[in-house]
Design an enzyme around this catalytic site. Structure first.
Site, PDB file in Angstrom:
ATOM      1  N   ASP A 214      -2.765  -2.886  10.945  1.00 23.49           N
ATOM      2  CA  ASP A 214      -3.360  -2.543   9.649  1.00 23.49           C
ATOM      3  C   ASP A 214      -2.315  -2.579   8.524  1.00 23.49           C
ATOM      4  O   ASP A 214      -1.154  -2.897   8.765  1.00 23.49           O
ATOM      5  CB  ASP A 214      -4.021  -1.156   9.783  1.00 23.49           C
ATOM      6  CG  ASP A 214      -5.321  -1.056   9.010  1.00 23.49           C
ATOM      7  OD1 ASP A 214      -5.472  -1.771   8.000  1.00 23.49           O
ATOM      8  OD2 ASP A 214      -6.184  -0.250   9.403  1.00 23.49           O
ATOM      9  N   GLU A 247      -4.928  -6.981   6.833  1.00 24.86           N
ATOM     10  CA  GLU A 247      -4.470  -6.621   5.476  1.00 24.86           C
ATOM     11  C   GLU A 247      -5.546  -6.878   4.430  1.00 24.86           C
ATOM     12  O   GLU A 247      -5.252  -6.921   3.245  1.00 24.86           O
ATOM     13  CB  GLU A 247      -3.096  -7.195   5.148  1.00 24.86           C
ATOM     14  CG  GLU A 247      -2.965  -8.692   5.016  1.00 24.86           C
ATOM     15  CD  GLU A 247      -3.595  -9.234   3.760  1.00 24.86           C
ATOM     16  OE1 GLU A 247      -4.753  -9.640   3.865  1.00 24.86           O
ATOM     17  OE2 GLU A 247      -2.937  -9.290   2.702  1.00 24.86           O
ATOM     18  N   TRP A 248      -6.813  -6.981   4.911  1.00 24.69           N
ATOM     19  CA  TRP A 248      -8.005  -6.983   4.051  1.00 24.69           C
ATOM     20  C   TRP A 248      -8.077  -8.140   3.054  1.00 24.69           C
ATOM     21  O   TRP A 248      -8.801  -8.067   2.049  1.00 24.69           O
ATOM     22  CB  TRP A 248      -8.115  -5.657   3.267  1.00 24.69           C
ATOM     23  CG  TRP A 248      -7.720  -4.455   4.036  1.00 24.69           C
ATOM     24  CD1 TRP A 248      -8.241  -4.058   5.235  1.00 24.69           C
ATOM     25  CD2 TRP A 248      -6.724  -3.480   3.688  1.00 24.69           C
ATOM     26  NE1 TRP A 248      -7.626  -2.904   5.658  1.00 24.69           N
ATOM     27  CE2 TRP A 248      -6.699  -2.535   4.723  1.00 24.69           C
ATOM     28  CE3 TRP A 248      -5.866  -3.325   2.603  1.00 24.69           C
ATOM     29  CZ2 TRP A 248      -5.834  -1.442   4.716  1.00 24.69           C
ATOM     30  CZ3 TRP A 248      -5.004  -2.240   2.586  1.00 24.69           C
ATOM     31  CH2 TRP A 248      -5.003  -1.311   3.632  1.00 24.69           C
ATOM     32  N   GLY A 249      -7.290  -9.189   3.282  1.00 22.38           N
ATOM     33  CA  GLY A 249      -7.350 -10.317   2.358  1.00 22.38           C
ATOM     34  C   GLY A 249      -6.598 -10.072   1.071  1.00 22.38           C
ATOM     35  O   GLY A 249      -6.627 -10.901   0.162  1.00 22.38           O
ATOM     36  N   ASP A 269     -13.318  -3.346   4.242  1.00 22.69           N
ATOM     37  CA  ASP A 269     -14.087  -2.951   5.432  1.00 22.69           C
ATOM     38  C   ASP A 269     -15.589  -3.211   5.279  1.00 22.69           C
ATOM     39  O   ASP A 269     -16.174  -2.960   4.226  1.00 22.69           O
ATOM     40  CB  ASP A 269     -13.885  -1.460   5.706  1.00 22.69           C
ATOM     41  CG  ASP A 269     -12.491  -1.181   6.240  1.00 22.69           C
ATOM     42  OD1 ASP A 269     -11.662  -2.109   6.280  1.00 22.69           O
ATOM     43  OD2 ASP A 269     -12.248  -0.030   6.619  1.00 22.69           O
TER      44      ASP A 269
HETATM   45  C1  GLA Z   1      -8.758   0.285   7.895  1.00 19.75           C
HETATM   46  C2  GLA Z   1      -9.252  -0.937   8.670  1.00 19.75           C
HETATM   47  C3  GLA Z   1     -10.402  -0.534   9.550  1.00 19.75           C
HETATM   48  C4  GLA Z   1      -9.956   0.558  10.506  1.00 19.75           C
HETATM   49  C5  GLA Z   1      -9.394   1.734   9.745  1.00 19.75           C
HETATM   50  C6  GLA Z   1      -8.735   2.757  10.665  1.00 19.75           C
HETATM   51  O1  GLA Z   1      -9.714   0.743   7.011  1.00 19.75           O
HETATM   52  O2  GLA Z   1      -9.626  -1.949   7.784  1.00 19.75           O
HETATM   53  O3  GLA Z   1     -10.919  -1.636  10.252  1.00 19.75           O
HETATM   54  O4  GLA Z   1      -9.011   0.035  11.393  1.00 19.75           O
HETATM   55  O5  GLA Z   1      -8.409   1.325   8.807  1.00 19.75           O
HETATM   56  O6  GLA Z   1      -8.188   3.813   9.975  1.00 19.75           O
END
Ligand code: GLA
Length: 454
Positions: A214, A247-249, A269
């Protein structure tokens, strides 16, 4: 339910660029020319001018030799670095399939839950359908010891992580775990920053097959550099471990992660919702879909775009919406990580997650991600080329009411006159041979998914 998490992101778009500076001198009048030798007689001036020209020529030559040498050195460095740093773990040749604890259980993880999930993956037929990885997400870890070793929560995992991984392996499945490239995870458990090689050795000793990494609490860290350290640490660990970047893009990992990870999240997410957004970054299914458009060319065997884990079966969407969510993830060659309680799912949900014909689209060996080929008024056509030259097509209705959607052969790169067999992958029915186009009535928030085989 998901809790709001502290994400600690950096601003998106903070990419790095390499600039090559050209050392060539510019053409144009010499600013010193008029003053140079102005008090000399003509022959002396000529000699002096020749001497000046020779000196300038020599200086320019030296300059360009130095600049050439520098360029060669830089190029060999880049080439060597490229060789040393390419991700070459041979894993995830098709998008990884498995189950992850986060979407349903958040921090409520334990060894009992993980063992039961492994049991259910076998008993439900998910293993037969291709699911492999059982992944514990955040909150399994509580601290580090005096030597810096990561410590699992002894109350929730009394037998320890190695015993749990043995259990999962004994079921013929693979075992995954979660950490974070920053100093702490998104739930403020210890992160991996500064402990990458030590953690990777520990994961290998535990029999870990998959690491989700993450991006919370990363401060001023550079994303590509941080994830590359863990890539190298995993490579050194001696165990093949799928590396899943989360890293969410935010720093466009599709541009740099091909040589770093086997998959990379492209968005924030996912929410268990057809549509909508949350202030903290959560996105509904259709918002995520829109963000995949244009990223197709970055995915392929061993390196996948990850539009986040599945919400199928978590209760926030209708069966029609879950079928559409699953279909679209398969069309996108997305990793298929179930995120529901697979111990107690209804037969309808199990049937969605285990539809082998739809999964075969996701797992097609060509590994070419699908794309949106047409859209108008909430009605969309998405297509994907398959290894045998046929096409998978999803007719997606984003509106609330049933509507007819047509795909034409030219939408798919086929000539209009071609006759092709159409098969409905949810109805599991051959629809006969069609020429030029195919039309279906698609329920609101639904998908009709077909293959088209010339
Ligand atoms: C982030 C990630 C999720 C999950 C949470 C856990 O939000 O994007 O997929 O792993 O952390 O805390």
């Amino acid at each position: 339910m998901l809790t709001e998490v502290n994400r600690g992101r950096t601003a998106p778009g903070a990419e790095q660029t390499l600039k090559v500076i050209d050392g060539q001198t510019t053409a144009g009048p010499d600013p010193g020319a008029s003053a140079f030798g102005s008090g000399m007689s003509a022959p002396y001036r000529q000699v002096a001018q020749r001497a000046k020209d020779a000196i300038i020529k020599d200086m320019n030559m030296r300059k360009s030799i130095t600049s050439l040498a520098l360029r060669i050195a830089a190029l060999s460095f880049i080439a060597a670095a490229g060789q040393l740093t390419a991700l070459d773990n041979g894993l995830a040749r098709t998008p990884p399939m498995g189950w992850n604890s986060w979407n349903k259980f958040a921090c409520n993880v334990s060894e009992d839950l993980i063992k039961q999930a492994a049991d259910a993956m076998v008993a439900s037929g998910m293993k037969d359908a291709g699911y492999q990885y059982i992944v514990i997400d955040d909150c399994w870890q509580v601290d580090r010891d005096a030597q810096g070793n990561i410590i699992a929560d002894a109350k929730r995992f009394p037998a320890g992580i190695r015993a749990l991984s043995d259990y999962v392996h004994a079921k013929g499945l693979k075992f995954g775990i979660y950490s974070d490239a920053g100093t702490a995870t998104c739930q403020n458990r210890p992160g991996g920053r500064g402990y990458e090689f030590q953690d990777a050795r520990q994961y290998a000793a535990w029999g870990v097959d998959y690491l989700k990494y993450d991006w919370c609490n990363h401060g001023t860290q550079d994303s590509a550099a941080s994830y590359s350290i863990m890539r190298d640490a995993l490579a050194k660990s001696g165990r093949p471990i799928v590396f899943s970047l989360c890293e969410w893009g935010s720093t466009k990992p599709w541009l740099w992660a091909r040589d770093v990870g086997n998959l990379w999240r492209t968005t924030g997410d996912i929410l268990d919702k057809w549509e909508g957004t949350e202030k903290w970054g959560g996105l509904g299914v259709v918002q995520i879909l829109d963000l995949q458009d244009g990223l197709q060319s970055y995915a392929g065997p061993g390196h996948w775009n990850d539009p986040d884990m599945l919400e199928v079966g978590n209760g926030g969407m209708s069966l029609t919406e879950y079928r559409a969510h699953f279909s679209m993830w398969c069309l996108l060659a997305a990793p298929l990580m179930a995120g529901n309680d697979i111990r107690s799912m209804s037969p309808d949900i199990r049937d969605i997650l285990t539809n082998k014909e739809v999964i075969a689209i996701d797992q097609d060996p060509l590994g070419r991600e699908g794309r949106r080929v047409k859209r108008a008024d909430g009605l969309e056509v998405w297509g994907r080329q398959l290894a045998d030259g046929s096409r998978a097509v999803a007719l997606l209705n984003r509106t609330g009411a049933e509507a007819e959607i047509t795909v034409t052969w030219p939408d798919l790169g086929y000539p209009h006159h071609l006759a092709a067999k159409v098969r409905d992958l949810w109805a599991k029915r051959d629809l006969g041979e069609k020429t030029g186009s195919f039309t279906a009535a698609v329920p609101g928030h639904g998908v009709v998914m077909v293959t088209i085989k010339p």
